[in-house]
Write an enzyme that holds these catalytic residues in place. Structure first.
Site, PDB file in Angstrom:
ATOM      1  N   ALA A   1      10.828 -20.467   9.046  1.00 24.62           N
ATOM      2  CA  ALA A   1       9.488 -20.111   9.516  1.00 24.62           C
ATOM      3  C   ALA A   1       9.489 -18.737  10.165  1.00 24.62           C
ATOM      4  O   ALA A   1      10.401 -18.377  10.910  1.00 24.62           O
ATOM      5  CB  ALA A   1       8.994 -21.165  10.510  1.00 24.62           C
TER       6      ALA A   1
ATOM      7  N   HIS B   1       0.846  -1.192   0.000  1.00 20.30           N
ATOM      8  CA  HIS B   1       0.000   0.000   0.000  1.00 20.30           C
ATOM      9  C   HIS B   1       0.886   1.249   0.000  1.00 20.30           C
ATOM     10  O   HIS B   1       1.987   1.261   0.573  1.00 20.30           O
ATOM     11  CB  HIS B   1      -0.899   0.015   1.235  1.00 20.30           C
ATOM     12  CG  HIS B   1      -2.009  -0.982   1.176  1.00 20.30           C
ATOM     13  ND1 HIS B   1      -3.194  -0.732   0.522  1.00 20.30           N
ATOM     14  CD2 HIS B   1      -2.110  -2.237   1.677  1.00 20.30           C
ATOM     15  CE1 HIS B   1      -3.987  -1.782   0.636  1.00 20.30           C
ATOM     16  NE2 HIS B   1      -3.353  -2.717   1.328  1.00 20.30           N
TER      17      HIS B   1
ATOM     18  N   LYS C   1      18.056 -12.882   6.500  1.00 19.18           N
ATOM     19  CA  LYS C   1      19.450 -12.874   6.068  1.00 19.18           C
ATOM     20  C   LYS C   1      19.939 -14.311   5.976  1.00 19.18           C
ATOM     21  O   LYS C   1      19.312 -15.227   6.525  1.00 19.18           O
ATOM     22  CB  LYS C   1      20.322 -12.077   7.042  1.00 19.18           C
ATOM     23  CG  LYS C   1      20.362 -12.640   8.442  1.00 19.18           C
ATOM     24  CD  LYS C   1      21.218 -11.777   9.358  1.00 19.18           C
ATOM     25  CE  LYS C   1      21.259 -12.344  10.772  1.00 19.18           C
ATOM     26  NZ  LYS C   1      22.092 -11.510  11.667  1.00 19.18           N
TER      27      LYS C   1
END
Length: 207
Positions: A167, A125, A188
């Site tokens: 995750a 957005h 990273k």
């Protein structure tokens, strides 16, 4: 599930799914392995996905217009901008996945696995006007990537072959070299993988 119930349900899914697929999808999306492979002849899991998807579209008005079978617990925005191999239809099953391809493409390489509650987003957005989106930036996942549960892939990201996303990660930049594990917010590299690694049923092996 008892075997006889599995056979009855699979038989119904097969015949009903074949009929429904003619009206719901582009033919190329029902040619993958989930419509070809089965231990019990014509009892293939793909037809069950078709039937489940049909009832969600008909009664819940979910994912209408998506040209491939998708779990009603997932959402696809701008499906014409999403490219993947029909053998990998499993990535659109499960739950909580959000594929938003506004103004750009999402390209998913062959052999990828995408866990539940993953978001892949090509356009954020606008900070100046939240009713509008910024210009879309394409996302590319190389072959044999594994995107872990609750991860988010943001606009413009390119992941090379054999990239594992841990995750809960937020991937804000590209890792085009591949053969690595990335994790964190922002993600990273935390481990380099052996380029000769193999993928077997979603389990990665390598050093």
């Amino acid at each position: 599930m008892p075997l006889f119930i599995y056979i009855i349900r699979g038989t119904i899914d097969y015949f009903l799914g074949n009929i429904l697929a003619l009206f719901l999808y582009k033919k190329k999306y029902i040619t993958g392995k989930y419509f070809r492979e089965s231990r019990l002849g014509f009892l293939k899991i793909g037809w069950g996905w078709v039937v489940s998807d049909f009832f969600a579209r008909s009664f819940l008005r979910i994912n209408n217009g998506v040209p491939f079978p998708i779990s009603p617990r997932n959402h696809v925005n701008t499906p014409e901008n999403i490219h993947f191999n029909p053998d990998d239809l499993l990535i659109f099953q499960g739950q909580g996945k959000y594929f938003q391809a506004v103004g750009a493409t999402i390209t998913i390489g062959k052999g990828c696995y995408i866990a539940d509650n993953v978001g892949i987003i090509t356009a954020n957005h606008s900070l100046k006007d939240l009713k509008r989106h910024e210009k879309g930036q394409s996302i590319t996942l190389g072959e044999n990537c594994w995107i872990g549960m609750n991860s988010v892939i943001l606009p413009g990201v390119k992941l090379g072959d054999n990239t594992v996303v841990g995750a809960g990660s937020v991937v804000t930049k590209s890792f085009p070299e591949g053969n690595c594990i990335v994790a964190g917010n922002p993600a990273k590299i935390i481990k380099i993988l052996n380029k000769n690694m193999e993928v077997n049923n979603g389990n990665y092996s390598g050093n």
